[in-house]
Design an enzyme around this catalytic site. Structure first.
Site, PDB file in Angstrom:
ATOM      1  N   HIS A 105       1.035  -1.249  -0.523  1.00  0.00           N
ATOM      2  CA  HIS A 105      -0.146   0.007   0.034  1.00  0.00           C
ATOM      3  C   HIS A 105       1.103   0.845   0.053  1.00  0.00           C
ATOM      4  CE1 HIS A 105       0.475   1.145   4.589  1.00  0.00           C
ATOM      5  NE2 HIS A 105       0.537  -0.912   4.364  1.00  0.00           N
ATOM      6  N   ASP A 107      -0.538   4.429   1.149  1.00  0.00           N
ATOM      7  CA  ASP A 107      -1.073   5.400   1.907  1.00  0.00           C
ATOM      8  C   ASP A 107      -0.081   5.267   3.495  1.00  0.00           C
ATOM      9  OD1 ASP A 107      -2.171   2.923   2.300  1.00  0.00           O
ATOM     10  OD2 ASP A 107      -3.850   4.300   3.447  1.00  0.00           O
ATOM     11  N   ASP A 137       6.276   0.936   7.694  1.00  0.00           N
ATOM     12  CA  ASP A 137       4.505   0.294   6.804  1.00  0.00           C
ATOM     13  C   ASP A 137       4.403   1.572   5.900  1.00  0.00           C
ATOM     14  OD1 ASP A 137       2.082  -0.326   6.862  1.00  0.00           O
ATOM     15  OD2 ASP A 137       1.811   0.051   8.828  1.00  0.00           O
ATOM     16  N   GLU A 171      -5.280   1.372   2.381  1.00  0.00           N
ATOM     17  CA  GLU A 171      -4.691  -0.080   3.253  1.00  0.00           C
ATOM     18  C   GLU A 171      -5.086   0.611   4.882  1.00  0.00           C
ATOM     19  OE1 GLU A 171      -2.788  -3.131   6.002  1.00  0.00           O
ATOM     20  OE2 GLU A 171      -2.431  -0.603   6.354  1.00  0.00           O
ATOM     21  N   GLU A 172      -4.849   1.788   4.888  1.00  0.00           N
ATOM     22  CA  GLU A 172      -4.639   2.747   6.652  1.00  0.00           C
ATOM     23  C   GLU A 172      -6.252   2.529   6.995  1.00  0.00           C
ATOM     24  OE1 GLU A 172      -2.433   1.820   8.772  1.00  0.00           O
ATOM     25  OE2 GLU A 172      -1.066   1.545   7.466  1.00  0.00           O
TER      26      GLU A 172
END
Length: 458
Positions: A105, A107, A137, A171-172
């Site tokens: 991801h 984001d 991340d 995704e977050e």
């Protein structure tokens, strides 16, 4: 070709790739990975949830330009204005071989610059680390993937089956603008894919001077993000309020927060505990796992969050004025469920909340698993051991969740594998959503070599 420029607050110079897109033929993935990671960190792709935040599109276009320069044909798809993902399918050498997916991801979660040692969108390299929101991340992993695939394409090396790459939005939050969108609207890109790798596994945890445990995620807990509501009688704050929605909600949240969820050892967690015991050369006391997790430090963190269900209150919202008793109050709860234990979780939750609290899902995804004994797990483990003779790969269940849950709807099983060689001084798991998030440059270079070895098996 000119690449999109990063928009980080302190990014005063164009990213290196914007000045010179094409890498020389003899440049390796290890040479490129730090520059690509730094560029990605300078794109502010903050996801504040509920449709708020910075758009992923500039970063998605940057990724697409890197892939286009390497000779393949990516597409950038938008699920909403600015909410963009980049997809590419690279033909393999054998049309009958199964395709393979690498997904990640674009984001990131919010970061307050006042709390950081460096600006979270500077992409600064300091003391051998790249600093910035998303370093672990998961823009570091995206950089490893891009650098590795670019090198393989320059050298004319292809996987046997098609290789599909997905760089995703959202995704977050709920993944509605990212993986769930591409699974629904772009599913042809994933035809023939049965397995994948993505974030949150493959990193080293030092167990002894010459022994490093590498957890490879073969599962993750399910997620149950919920909105809780209490309703009562609105009135003046100076008068008796026996039917007070705020009080009712607070009592329910207190019961939930103080509940001690029982230990439940699923097959995936048992396999992790057995792997850790083997690597350490000592048995673990399954009757005292909380104490064992604390005793083992970084190693213990691998299982501390996956031996039970959990439900954490994360938001409260009620009222609009101090002298008005509101007619309703709301809270949000982040619930996580172990594989096969969803019914037990919800039965316990409803008992704790009581009959005056209603709940609704913000997002709900079942727990997922992959095969810890199959050829893909063993290929991932072999790639780690080839680059680190002290590696002890073990199966691992993630306490959180990833885009793997969306791809599971297509029958795709994902392994958490973002290979990094880390020193014992870095609390890697504290980097996720933490202040001063950073990733070691040498760890990224190590990861490109591991990924390259693994892709040779596809």
């Amino acid at each position: 070709m000119t690449l999109p420029q990063a928009t980080g607050t302190q990014a005063t110079d164009p990213p290196p790739a914007a000045r010179s897109v094409t890498a020389a033929q003899d440049v390796t993935a290890a040479d490129e990975v730090a520059g690509i990671c730094s560029d990605l960190l300078r794109f502010d792709t903050t996801n504040e949830g509920e449709g708020r935040g910075q758009p992923e599109r500039p970063a998605a276009e940057y990724v697409a330009a890197l892939l286009d320069d390497a000779g393949v044909e990516p597409i950038v798809v938008e699920s909403a204005p600015g909410r963009a993902s980049t997809l590419v399918r690279i033909p393999g050498t054998d049309p009958d071989a199964p395709a393979f997916l690498i997904h990640g991801h674009l984001d990131v979660v919010p970061a307050d610059p006042d709390e950081w040692s460096v600006h979270p969108f500077s992409g600064e390299e300091r003391d051998g680390y790249l600093w910035g929101r998303g370093a672990v991340d998961m823009k570091g992993t995206l950089a490893m993937t891009l650098a590795t695939v670019r090198q393989r394409l320059r050298e004319g090396r292809r996987t046997r089956g098609d290789l599909v790459l997905a760089f995703l939005a959202d995704e977050e939050c709920t993944a509605v603008y990212g993986s769930k969108y591409v699974v629904d609207e772009c599913r042809d890109w994933f035809t023939g894919v049965t397995e994948a790798i993505s974030e949150s596994g493959g990193f080293s945890v030092t167990a002894a001077p010459d022994t490093r445990i590498y957890p490879i995620a073969t599962g993750e807990r399910g997620s149950a993000w919920m909105r809780l509501t209490a309703r009562g009688t609105a009135g003046h704050g100076s008068k008796p309020a026996p039917d007070n929605a705020v009080a009712e909600l607070c009592h329910a949240i207190s019961r939930l927060a103080s509940h001690r969820w029982p230990v439940r050892l699923t097959p995936g967690v048992r396999a992790l505990l057995d792997g850790i015991a083997d690597a350490l050369g000592e048995p673990l006391d399954h009757d005292r796992l909380d104490a064992e997790a604390q005793r083992l430090g970084q190693v213990g963190k691998l299982f501390a969050g996956t031996i039970r269900n959990s439900a954490n209150p994360t938001r409260l919202d009620a009222g609009y004025k101090v002298n008005v008793v509101p007619g309703s109050a709301q809270a949000q709860v982040d619930g996580r469920t172990l594989p096969g234990l969803g019914e037990e979780f919800f039965a316990t939750l409803d008992r704790l909340l009581g009959p005056k609290i209603t709940r609704e899902f913000i997002s709900h995804e079942e727990a997922i698993t992959a095969d810890p004994d199959g050829p893909t797990f063993h290929a991932l483990a072999d790639a780690l051991r080839a680059e680190d003779p002290g590696a002890r790969p073990v199966p691992y269940v993630m306490s959180g969740g990833t885009d793997a849950k969306a791809f599971a709807r297509l029958g795709i099983r994902s392994f958490g594998f973002a290979p990094l060689l880390l020193g014992p001084e870095l609390d890697y798991q504290a980097m996720f959503h933490g202040v001063d998030e950073r990733v070691p440059v040498e760890g990224l270079r190590f990861g490109t070599r591991v990924l390259d070895r693994f892709l040779d098996t596809r």
